[in-house]
Scaffold this motif. Structure first.
Motif, PDB file in Angstrom:
ATOM      1  N   GLY A  60     -39.605  37.843   3.294  1.00  0.00           N
ATOM      2  CA  GLY A  60     -40.381  37.191   2.242  1.00  0.00           C
ATOM      3  C   GLY A  60     -40.107  35.701   2.205  1.00  0.00           C
ATOM      4  O   GLY A  60     -38.952  35.260   2.284  1.00  0.00           O
ATOM      5  N   GLU A  61     -41.172  34.942   2.083  1.00  0.00           N
ATOM      6  CA  GLU A  61     -41.057  33.483   2.084  1.00  0.00           C
ATOM      7  C   GLU A  61     -40.223  32.981   0.910  1.00  0.00           C
ATOM      8  O   GLU A  61     -39.476  32.008   1.037  1.00  0.00           O
ATOM      9  N   ASP A  62     -40.322  33.643  -0.231  1.00  0.00           N
ATOM     10  CA  ASP A  62     -39.573  33.192  -1.409  1.00  0.00           C
ATOM     11  C   ASP A  62     -38.063  33.279  -1.179  1.00  0.00           C
ATOM     12  O   ASP A  62     -37.311  32.396  -1.609  1.00  0.00           O
ATOM     13  N   LYS A  63     -37.616  34.352  -0.522  1.00  0.00           N
ATOM     14  CA  LYS A  63     -36.182  34.509  -0.258  1.00  0.00           C
ATOM     15  C   LYS A  63     -35.689  33.463   0.735  1.00  0.00           C
ATOM     16  O   LYS A  63     -34.597  32.913   0.585  1.00  0.00           O
ATOM     17  N   ILE A  64     -36.490  33.188   1.739  1.00  0.00           N
ATOM     18  CA  ILE A  64     -36.123  32.164   2.714  1.00  0.00           C
ATOM     19  C   ILE A  64     -36.039  30.801   2.028  1.00  0.00           C
ATOM     20  O   ILE A  64     -35.078  30.044   2.231  1.00  0.00           O
ATOM     21  N   LYS A  65     -37.019  30.503   1.215  1.00  0.00           N
ATOM     22  CA  LYS A  65     -37.046  29.225   0.502  1.00  0.00           C
ATOM     23  C   LYS A  65     -35.838  29.093  -0.428  1.00  0.00           C
ATOM     24  O   LYS A  65     -35.214  28.027  -0.520  1.00  0.00           O
ATOM     25  N   ALA A  66     -35.492  30.169  -1.117  1.00  0.00           N
ATOM     26  CA  ALA A  66     -34.346  30.138  -2.032  1.00  0.00           C
ATOM     27  C   ALA A  66     -33.050  29.849  -1.276  1.00  0.00           C
ATOM     28  O   ALA A  66     -32.197  29.077  -1.732  1.00  0.00           O
ATOM     29  N   ALA A  67     -32.898  30.460  -0.105  1.00  0.00           N
ATOM     30  CA  ALA A  67     -31.704  30.221   0.710  1.00  0.00           C
ATOM     31  C   ALA A  67     -31.655  28.777   1.193  1.00  0.00           C
ATOM     32  O   ALA A  67     -30.595  28.131   1.157  1.00  0.00           O
ATOM     33  N   LEU A  68     -32.790  28.241   1.622  1.00  0.00           N
ATOM     34  CA  LEU A  68     -32.850  26.852   2.071  1.00  0.00           C
ATOM     35  C   LEU A  68     -32.512  25.898   0.931  1.00  0.00           C
ATOM     36  O   LEU A  68     -31.781  24.918   1.118  1.00  0.00           O
ATOM     37  N   GLU A  69     -33.041  26.196  -0.230  1.00  0.00           N
ATOM     38  CA  GLU A  69     -32.793  25.327  -1.395  1.00  0.00           C
ATOM     39  C   GLU A  69     -31.314  25.306  -1.765  1.00  0.00           C
ATOM     40  O   GLU A  69     -30.777  24.270  -2.174  1.00  0.00           O
ATOM     41  N   ALA A  87     -29.234  39.480   7.142  1.00  0.00           N
ATOM     42  CA  ALA A  87     -29.356  40.405   6.008  1.00  0.00           C
ATOM     43  C   ALA A  87     -28.308  40.133   4.938  1.00  0.00           C
ATOM     44  O   ALA A  87     -28.550  40.357   3.750  1.00  0.00           O
ATOM     45  N   GLY A  88     -27.139  39.646   5.348  1.00  0.00           N
ATOM     46  CA  GLY A  88     -26.065  39.351   4.398  1.00  0.00           C
ATOM     47  C   GLY A  88     -26.457  38.337   3.347  1.00  0.00           C
ATOM     48  O   GLY A  88     -25.815  38.231   2.294  1.00  0.00           O
ATOM     49  N   ILE A  89     -27.512  37.578   3.606  1.00  0.00           N
ATOM     50  CA  ILE A  89     -28.061  36.638   2.618  1.00  0.00           C
ATOM     51  C   ILE A  89     -29.431  37.098   2.143  1.00  0.00           C
ATOM     52  O   ILE A  89     -29.676  37.206   0.943  1.00  0.00           O
ATOM     53  N   LEU A  90     -30.326  37.385   3.080  1.00  0.00           N
ATOM     54  CA  LEU A  90     -31.730  37.603   2.713  1.00  0.00           C
ATOM     55  C   LEU A  90     -32.011  38.966   2.095  1.00  0.00           C
ATOM     56  O   LEU A  90     -33.048  39.152   1.460  1.00  0.00           O
ATOM     57  N   LYS A  91     -31.089  39.938   2.267  1.00  0.00           N
ATOM     58  CA  LYS A  91     -31.275  41.227   1.589  1.00  0.00           C
ATOM     59  C   LYS A  91     -30.685  41.222   0.177  1.00  0.00           C
ATOM     60  O   LYS A  91     -30.872  42.181  -0.573  1.00  0.00           O
ATOM     61  N   ALA A  92     -29.980  40.162  -0.167  1.00  0.00           N
ATOM     62  CA  ALA A  92     -29.401  40.066  -1.508  1.00  0.00           C
ATOM     63  C   ALA A  92     -30.509  39.878  -2.544  1.00  0.00           C
ATOM     64  O   ALA A  92     -31.559  39.293  -2.247  1.00  0.00           O
ATOM     65  N   GLU A 149     -25.994  33.989  -3.100  1.00  0.00           N
ATOM     66  CA  GLU A 149     -25.201  34.446  -1.953  1.00  0.00           C
ATOM     67  C   GLU A 149     -24.833  33.264  -1.054  1.00  0.00           C
ATOM     68  O   GLU A 149     -23.710  33.166  -0.551  1.00  0.00           O
ATOM     69  N   VAL A 150     -25.775  32.357  -0.845  1.00  0.00           N
ATOM     70  CA  VAL A 150     -25.503  31.151  -0.058  1.00  0.00           C
ATOM     71  C   VAL A 150     -24.401  30.330  -0.712  1.00  0.00           C
ATOM     72  O   VAL A 150     -23.466  29.876  -0.040  1.00  0.00           O
ATOM     73  N   ARG A 151     -24.485  30.150  -2.016  1.00  0.00           N
ATOM     74  CA  ARG A 151     -23.466  29.354  -2.715  1.00  0.00           C
ATOM     75  C   ARG A 151     -22.084  30.010  -2.616  1.00  0.00           C
ATOM     76  O   ARG A 151     -21.070  29.332  -2.444  1.00  0.00           O
ATOM     77  N   LYS A 152     -22.047  31.333  -2.733  1.00  0.00           N
ATOM     78  CA  LYS A 152     -20.780  32.064  -2.623  1.00  0.00           C
ATOM     79  C   LYS A 152     -20.175  31.872  -1.229  1.00  0.00           C
ATOM     80  O   LYS A 152     -18.975  31.596  -1.093  1.00  0.00           O
ATOM     81  N   ILE A 153     -20.996  32.014  -0.189  1.00  0.00           N
ATOM     82  CA  ILE A 153     -20.518  31.869   1.184  1.00  0.00           C
ATOM     83  C   ILE A 153     -20.089  30.440   1.450  1.00  0.00           C
ATOM     84  O   ILE A 153     -19.077  30.193   2.114  1.00  0.00           O
ATOM     85  N   ARG A 154     -20.833  29.483   0.921  1.00  0.00           N
ATOM     86  CA  ARG A 154     -20.479  28.074   1.066  1.00  0.00           C
ATOM     87  C   ARG A 154     -19.062  27.808   0.519  1.00  0.00           C
ATOM     88  O   ARG A 154     -18.247  27.122   1.152  1.00  0.00           O
ATOM     89  N   LYS A 155     -18.777  28.350  -0.655  1.00  0.00           N
ATOM     90  CA  LYS A 155     -17.449  28.149  -1.257  1.00  0.00           C
ATOM     91  C   LYS A 155     -16.356  28.739  -0.381  1.00  0.00           C
ATOM     92  O   LYS A 155     -15.287  28.156  -0.217  1.00  0.00           O
ATOM     93  N   LEU A 156     -16.629  29.922   0.180  1.00  0.00           N
ATOM     94  CA  LEU A 156     -15.658  30.543   1.071  1.00  0.00           C
ATOM     95  C   LEU A 156     -15.465  29.727   2.343  1.00  0.00           C
ATOM     96  O   LEU A 156     -14.344  29.583   2.834  1.00  0.00           O
TER      97      LEU A 156
END
Length: 201
Positions: free
Chosen positions: A14-23, A178-183, A189-196
């Motif tokens: 879904g484009e919305d999930k991809i966009k959210a991860a990019l943002e 999937a670890g990001i886009l299936k969330a 999820e991106v922010r959590k991984i970034r912190k780690l």
């Protein structure tokens, strides 16, 4: 050195999930589409190129040099059965990013010699994204890192819960799909991984 967050995506999520991860902030996004026409692949790549330009993310196209060039992507990622890195470099020139899959030290050595900018190595964990992926051992991964002193992105079933293992082995970045886009909330999820990732530096 900053560690990369490398998102592998296709439009089925879904484009919305991809966009959210990019943002939320990823360094690279690889578009990996299967079982669609070349015309549709190019349309999706061009659409993603506009998004990545807006969010200042590097766009990498999986397998297809032609799609990478025509969409204005920053580079291409090549598997072992794709066009050889040396031929891709000859065609694309010095300015494009070329990534290569390396599952052995020998493959890593060859990719380095032929001009790859980074390697992707795995699979670290079982993944639904690539059901036929063969798992990699820590020993082989360390051999790959020692053989090819260019950035290496660990790939395969990586999530916020299991990412420490490849990082402890020396991964320069993490390739996650999937670890990001299936969330339910890819941005969170991106922010959590970034912190780690920042905690590992």
């Amino acid at each position: 050195m900053k560690k990369w967050l490398y998102l592998i995506a296709d439009f089925s999520y879904g484009e919305d999930k991809i966009k959210a991860a990019l943002e939320a902030g990823v360094d690279y996004i690889q578009l990996r589409e299967k079982n669609i026409s070349s015309a549709e692949y190019l349309l999706r790549a061009k659409k993603l190129a506009k998004l990545t330009e807006y969010y200042h993310t590097r766009l990498i196209i999986n397998d297809r040099m032609d799609i990478a060039v025509l969409s204005g992507a920053q580079g291409v990622h090549l598997g072992q059965e794709d066009i050889p890195v040396r031929d891709a470099r000859s065609f694309l020139g010095a300015d494009k990013i070329i990534g290569a899959t390396a599952k052995t030290a020998e493959q890593a050595k060859r990719a380095l010699k032929e001009g790859a900018d980074y390697l992707g190595s795995g699979a670290w964990f079982p993944t639904d994204t690539k059901k036929d992926a063969v798992s990699i051992s820590e020993e082989i991964y360390r051999e790959i890192l020692n053989t090819a002193p260019i950035p290496n992105v660990a790939v395969g079933g990586i999530t916020a819960e299991n990412l420490r293992k490849p990082l402890e082995c020396g991964a320069q970045g993490l390739a996650i799909s999937a670890g990001i886009l299936k969330a339910d909330d890819p941005a969170a999820e991106v922010r959590k991984i970034r912190k780690l990732l920042e905690g590992e530096e």
